[in-house]
Motif scaffolding. Structure first.
Motif, mmCIF file in Angstrom:
data_model
loop_
_atom_site.group_PDB
_atom_site.id
_atom_site.type_symbol
_atom_site.label_atom_id
_atom_site.label_comp_id
_atom_site.label_asym_id
_atom_site.label_seq_id
_atom_site.Cartn_x
_atom_site.Cartn_y
_atom_site.Cartn_z
ATOM 1 N N LYS A 151 0.329 -1.421 0.294
ATOM 2 C CA LYS A 151 0.195 -0.255 0.465
ATOM 3 C C LYS A 151 0.542 0.957 -0.072
ATOM 4 C CE LYS A 151 -4.173 -2.138 1.696
ATOM 5 N NZ LYS A 151 -5.423 -2.034 0.283
ATOM 6 N N ASP A 152 0.585 2.653 0.123
ATOM 7 C CA ASP A 152 1.098 4.161 0.180
ATOM 8 C C ASP A 152 1.564 3.926 1.651
ATOM 9 O OD1 ASP A 152 0.611 4.067 -2.779
ATOM 10 O OD2 ASP A 152 -0.971 5.235 -2.449
ATOM 11 N N ARG A 153 2.374 4.625 1.540
ATOM 12 C CA ARG A 153 2.851 5.301 3.490
ATOM 13 C C ARG A 153 1.426 5.762 3.481
ATOM 14 N NH1 ARG A 153 5.394 8.113 6.967
ATOM 15 N NH2 ARG A 153 7.206 7.130 7.820
ATOM 16 N N GLU A 154 0.872 6.850 3.374
ATOM 17 C CA GLU A 154 -0.449 7.306 3.554
ATOM 18 C C GLU A 154 -1.535 5.975 3.994
ATOM 19 O OE1 GLU A 154 -0.132 10.549 4.594
ATOM 20 O OE2 GLU A 154 -2.409 10.492 5.112
ATOM 21 N N ASP A 155 -1.605 5.153 3.669
ATOM 22 C CA ASP A 155 -2.626 4.151 4.236
ATOM 23 C C ASP A 155 -2.137 3.853 5.261
ATOM 24 O OD1 ASP A 155 -4.339 4.711 1.553
ATOM 25 O OD2 ASP A 155 -3.091 3.033 0.796
ATOM 26 N N TYR A 156 -1.012 2.983 5.525
ATOM 27 C CA TYR A 156 -0.283 2.238 6.350
ATOM 28 C C TYR A 156 -0.777 3.223 7.229
ATOM 29 C CZ TYR A 156 2.033 -1.300 3.290
ATOM 30 O OH TYR A 156 2.210 -1.779 2.092
ATOM 31 N N LYS A 157 -0.578 4.490 6.746
ATOM 32 C CA LYS A 157 -0.471 5.627 8.033
ATOM 33 C C LYS A 157 -1.492 5.776 9.212
ATOM 34 C CE LYS A 157 1.464 10.416 9.429
ATOM 35 N NZ LYS A 157 0.343 11.197 8.655
#
Ligand code: 5AD
Ligand code: SF4
Length: 350
Positions: A151-157
């Motif tokens: 996933k994108d970093r933003e999603d993980y965040k």
């Protein structure tokens, strides 16, 4: 150690001795351990891994409830039965309500951790997942582990901020050429980046690899273990490659049980205080696979809590072994170990 084991080769005894003294293992030494001859050598290797497991993570075997929320996948990994091009596979997806209901039931049955796993399925938006995670965290005391792919970093965040605690993302294979061939629509660099992001974001991170992938050498396998050590991962999942008839790798050889157990043992010896499941894939290729993995360094079991009607469709590889909660407890008791009572977080000792 020396003096015993007259049938063991000297270079094996030397490597084992250094492992026993908890020295840093070089790639060469890991390869020597991974080459242990079946019999006296593997016996000594597994027994050392079992001791180190006992010393660092104790007698508790932690149970994680595995919920396979969707078997849709947009990728085409050559080894995997969930790949997009496997058209005959019946696909299913659980609704938000079904997922949350299952989480309640998992807690009711005594699980402390729920693992939400799926193929890479864009149907579940970041908003939806965030909402589900937040709800499970608010209404239960469960640790939430995600296993939803890259996933994108933003999603993980956002998942992390919603309360997700752990994330499983196996690196699968460190050898970049084999990776490229077997995961044609994934980039090795990006996958490793994902693992690094997950660490930065404060997840407990799980990685892992398959054993016996076509073209994988013993040195590749040692590199897999060294990589996980360097990344300081918290959890390690290792299973044999199992050919699936509806994939391009259908005619390839299955991963070897003993080599898989050796990889489990060497991972324990090298990574020490990690949590490591006795995986379903090991049980699938041998009826005592789980038990033997638990005696070679593993300390986690992942009973399946997916609705029964879905299970046969989550066919990553054929004849996937099922494990239910009662069986898991029986196995733990039969081995004289204890069912984990707490959340089973990584107990960092160094
Ligand atoms: N054999 C064994 N393990 C497999 N996986 C996928 N396909 C196979 C196979 N044929 C594992 C991979 C992946 C997870 C979905 O299952 O390690 O991370
Ligand atoms: Fe999809 Fe994961 Fe299977 Fe690859 S291994 S096809 S990403 S489910």
């Amino acid at each position: 150690m020396m003096g015993k084991g007259k049938n063991m080769k000297q270079d094996f005894l030397n490597a084992l001795e250094r492992a026993q003294q908890e020295k840093n293992m070089s790639i060469d030494e890991m390869m020597i351990l991974l080459s242990a001859q079946e019999g006296e050598e593997t016996g000594a290797l597994f027994s050392l891994a079992n001791k180190i497991r006992h010393k660092y993570v104790g007698e508790e075997v932690h149970l994680r409830g595995l919920l396979e929320i969707s078997n849709y996948c947009t990728r085409n990994c050559l080894y995997c039965g969930l790949r997009l091009d496997n058209q005959p596979l019946v696909r299913y997806r659980m609704t938000e309500e079904e997922i949350i209901d299952t989480a309640y039931r998992a807690e009711h049955h005594g699980f402390k951790t729920i693992v939400l796993q799926s193929g890479e399925d864009p149907y579940y938006s970041t908003d939806m997942l965030e909402k589900m995670i937040a709800k499970i965290k608010k209404e239960t005391d469960l640790v939430v582990t995600l296993s939803l792919g890259e996933k994108d970093r933003e999603d993980y965040k956002r998942f992390r901020e919603a309360g997700a605690n752990r994330y499983l993302l196996k690196h699968e294979i460190m050898n970049p050429l084999i990776f490229k061939k077997l995961k044609p629509d994934s980039l090795w660099r990006e996958r490793i980046q994902c693992i690094a992001w997950l660490r930065e974001l404060g997840y407990e991170v799980g990685s892992g690899c398959m054993v016996g992938l076509p073209g994988q050498s013993l040195s590749d396998l040692a590199q897999d273990i060294l990589f996980m050590k360097r990344m300081n991962v918290d959890m390690v999942g290792i299973g044999p490659f199992i050919p699936h008839a509806q994939t391009p790798l259908k005619d390839e050889k299955m991963g070897d049980l003993t080599l898989t157990l050796k990889a489990v043992a060497v991972s324990r010896i090298v990574l020490k205080d990690i949590n490591m499941p006795a995986t379903t894939a090991i049980e699938t290729i041998h009826p005592e696979g789980r038990k033997r993995a638990l005696e070679a360094g593993a300390n986690v079991l992942m009973p399946n809590i997916s609705p029964v009607e879905n299970r046969k469709h989550y066919e990553i590889y054929p004849n996937k072994a099922a494990l239910d909660l009662e069986e898991a407890k029986k196995l733990i008791n039969a081995l004289g170990r204890k069912v984990g009572q707490g959340h089973g977080n990584r107990m960092k000792r160094n």
